[in-house]
Design a protein around this motif. Sequence first.
Motif, mmCIF file in Angstrom:
data_model
loop_
_atom_site.group_PDB
_atom_site.id
_atom_site.type_symbol
_atom_site.label_atom_id
_atom_site.label_comp_id
_atom_site.label_asym_id
_atom_site.label_seq_id
_atom_site.Cartn_x
_atom_site.Cartn_y
_atom_site.Cartn_z
ATOM 1 N N LEU A 190 38.167 33.508 51.753
ATOM 2 C CA LEU A 190 39.545 33.071 51.703
ATOM 3 C C LEU A 190 40.174 33.593 50.420
ATOM 4 O O LEU A 190 39.596 33.444 49.345
ATOM 5 C CB LEU A 190 39.612 31.533 51.745
ATOM 6 N N THR A 191 41.336 34.219 50.517
ATOM 7 C CA THR A 191 42.002 34.772 49.343
ATOM 8 C C THR A 191 42.904 33.719 48.699
ATOM 9 O O THR A 191 43.343 32.760 49.357
ATOM 10 C CB THR A 191 42.837 36.004 49.710
ATOM 11 N N GLY A 192 43.202 33.932 47.426
ATOM 12 C CA GLY A 192 44.118 33.035 46.739
ATOM 13 C C GLY A 192 45.506 33.064 47.353
ATOM 14 O O GLY A 192 46.187 32.036 47.438
ATOM 15 N N ALA A 193 45.941 34.250 47.793
ATOM 16 C CA ALA A 193 47.251 34.364 48.430
ATOM 17 C C ALA A 193 47.303 33.564 49.725
ATOM 18 O O ALA A 193 48.326 32.934 50.045
ATOM 19 C CB ALA A 193 47.559 35.833 48.704
ATOM 20 N N ALA A 194 46.213 33.571 50.481
ATOM 21 C CA ALA A 194 46.170 32.804 51.733
ATOM 22 C C ALA A 194 46.221 31.304 51.447
ATOM 23 O O ALA A 194 46.870 30.550 52.182
ATOM 24 C CB ALA A 194 44.908 33.155 52.506
ATOM 25 N N ILE A 195 45.536 30.877 50.383
ATOM 26 C CA ILE A 195 45.570 29.452 50.023
ATOM 27 C C ILE A 195 46.976 29.059 49.598
ATOM 28 O O ILE A 195 47.493 28.011 49.990
ATOM 29 C CB ILE A 195 44.559 29.161 48.898
ATOM 30 N N LEU A 196 47.625 29.908 48.780
ATOM 31 C CA LEU A 196 48.974 29.608 48.303
ATOM 32 C C LEU A 196 49.988 29.637 49.443
ATOM 33 O O LEU A 196 50.946 28.857 49.452
ATOM 34 C CB LEU A 196 49.370 30.611 47.215
ATOM 35 N N LYS A 197 49.790 30.520 50.405
ATOM 36 C CA LYS A 197 50.719 30.652 51.519
ATOM 37 C C LYS A 197 50.827 29.356 52.315
ATOM 38 O O LYS A 197 51.887 29.029 52.854
ATOM 39 C CB LYS A 197 50.279 31.797 52.433
ATOM 40 N N GLY A 198 49.740 28.619 52.369
ATOM 41 C CA GLY A 198 49.749 27.373 53.131
ATOM 42 C C GLY A 198 50.010 26.148 52.281
ATOM 43 O O GLY A 198 49.567 25.052 52.644
ATOM 44 N N ARG A 247 38.167 40.581 41.114
ATOM 45 C CA ARG A 247 37.437 41.311 42.140
ATOM 46 C C ARG A 247 38.101 42.660 42.423
ATOM 47 O O ARG A 247 37.415 43.677 42.605
ATOM 48 C CB ARG A 247 37.366 40.471 43.413
ATOM 49 N N ALA A 248 39.437 42.684 42.457
ATOM 50 C CA ALA A 248 40.151 43.935 42.720
ATOM 51 C C ALA A 248 39.926 44.944 41.583
ATOM 52 O O ALA A 248 39.727 46.143 41.829
ATOM 53 C CB ALA A 248 41.642 43.661 42.897
ATOM 54 N N ARG A 249 39.925 44.461 40.330
ATOM 55 C CA ARG A 249 39.670 45.364 39.192
ATOM 56 C C ARG A 249 38.261 45.926 39.252
ATOM 57 O O ARG A 249 38.035 47.104 38.978
ATOM 58 C CB ARG A 249 39.891 44.624 37.868
ATOM 59 N N ARG A 250 37.309 45.088 39.624
ATOM 60 C CA ARG A 250 35.927 45.549 39.700
ATOM 61 C C ARG A 250 35.759 46.585 40.813
ATOM 62 O O ARG A 250 35.079 47.601 40.627
ATOM 63 C CB ARG A 250 34.996 44.357 39.957
ATOM 64 N N GLU A 251 36.391 46.356 41.956
ATOM 65 C CA GLU A 251 36.288 47.321 43.053
ATOM 66 C C GLU A 251 36.976 48.639 42.690
ATOM 67 O O GLU A 251 36.486 49.718 43.040
ATOM 68 C CB GLU A 251 36.909 46.721 44.312
ATOM 69 N N ALA A 252 38.110 48.547 41.988
ATOM 70 C CA ALA A 252 38.799 49.768 41.571
ATOM 71 C C ALA A 252 37.951 50.559 40.575
ATOM 72 O O ALA A 252 37.905 51.797 40.624
ATOM 73 C CB ALA A 252 40.153 49.419 40.953
ATOM 74 N N LYS A 253 37.269 49.841 39.703
ATOM 75 C CA LYS A 253 36.405 50.508 38.732
ATOM 76 C C LYS A 253 35.241 51.196 39.422
ATOM 77 O O LYS A 253 34.868 52.318 39.063
ATOM 78 C CB LYS A 253 35.894 49.478 37.717
ATOM 79 N N LEU A 254 34.674 50.547 40.430
ATOM 80 C CA LEU A 254 33.556 51.150 41.170
ATOM 81 C C LEU A 254 34.005 52.393 41.929
ATOM 82 O O LEU A 254 33.286 53.396 41.992
ATOM 83 C CB LEU A 254 32.960 50.135 42.136
ATOM 84 N N LEU A 255 35.216 52.331 42.497
ATOM 85 C CA LEU A 255 35.727 53.494 43.209
ATOM 86 C C LEU A 255 35.987 54.658 42.248
ATOM 87 O O LEU A 255 35.771 55.811 42.590
ATOM 88 C CB LEU A 255 37.022 53.129 43.938
ATOM 89 N N ALA A 256 36.456 54.325 41.044
ATOM 90 C CA ALA A 256 36.736 55.371 40.060
ATOM 91 C C ALA A 256 35.449 56.024 39.568
ATOM 92 O O ALA A 256 35.459 57.208 39.208
ATOM 93 C CB ALA A 256 37.527 54.791 38.896
#
Length: 262
Positions: A190-198, A247-256
């Motif tokens: 569950l994402t933070g945006a999904a929790i906030l949306k509801g 999590r997004a920063r870590r995934e971007a770093k791994l892709l880089a």
Amino acid sequence: MVRRKDKQRRMSLGSHLRELRIRLSWSAGFIVLGTVAGWFLFDPVFAFLQQPLLEVTKARGIEAIVNFGTVVSAFDLRIQVSIFLGVIITAPFWLYNVWAFVAPGLKTKEKRFSLGFIFTSVPLFLSGAYLAWSSLPSFVVVLIGFTPEGSSNVISASEYVLFAIRILLVFGLAFVMPVLLVLLNFANLLTGAAILKGWRLAVFIIAFVSALATPTADPMSMFLLMAPLSFLYFVAVGVSVLNDKRRARREAKLLAEEPSIE
């Protein structure tokens, strides 16, 4: 080769079932011992739960007594409260056995999330139970206040004690729900945006649960539960959003860091 693998699988299943039986036996044994201890703790616990009622009725000059309506009602209540106390007192032991059975199948990350959930939920549950205990006299004031003038309120002991325990449990469990949202976010379900949306639905559910948990028509009693639950909900949203960004920063770093394919 296939037969050997099937045999190993059956042995593995058998060992799991034996482990489950052992853990269940230990847990049941601890709960039985806790129930025996709860039997001897019944009198002080009953006095503790009865204290708000006695204080309110004495201060307000209301005539109300806790009554055991049948011959076996006192025994039945003692058994129920003893089992409840046994489960609560021995919670660290049977929870450990549950953890010891489940932990070998969890990854390191999952173990860390589970332990974080446990260590966060316990103080929040106790905080909710304490809030319920501090609010219990106000509940009693409102409910006893409906007693007509010139009459006495004869209260069933079992109903009163179970009412008090139910209030403590509902408040405590309600305080744990935001932690469950954070756990689902950390598990990437569950994402933070999904929790906030509801949030509108969440506030409605919080208000609905608060209205059910507070057995009085007093808006202040409902607010006592609704305000901290709403605060904890938005704290859970904040923690989840920050975790999503991490999590997004870590995934971007791994892709880089991945070598590009020419």
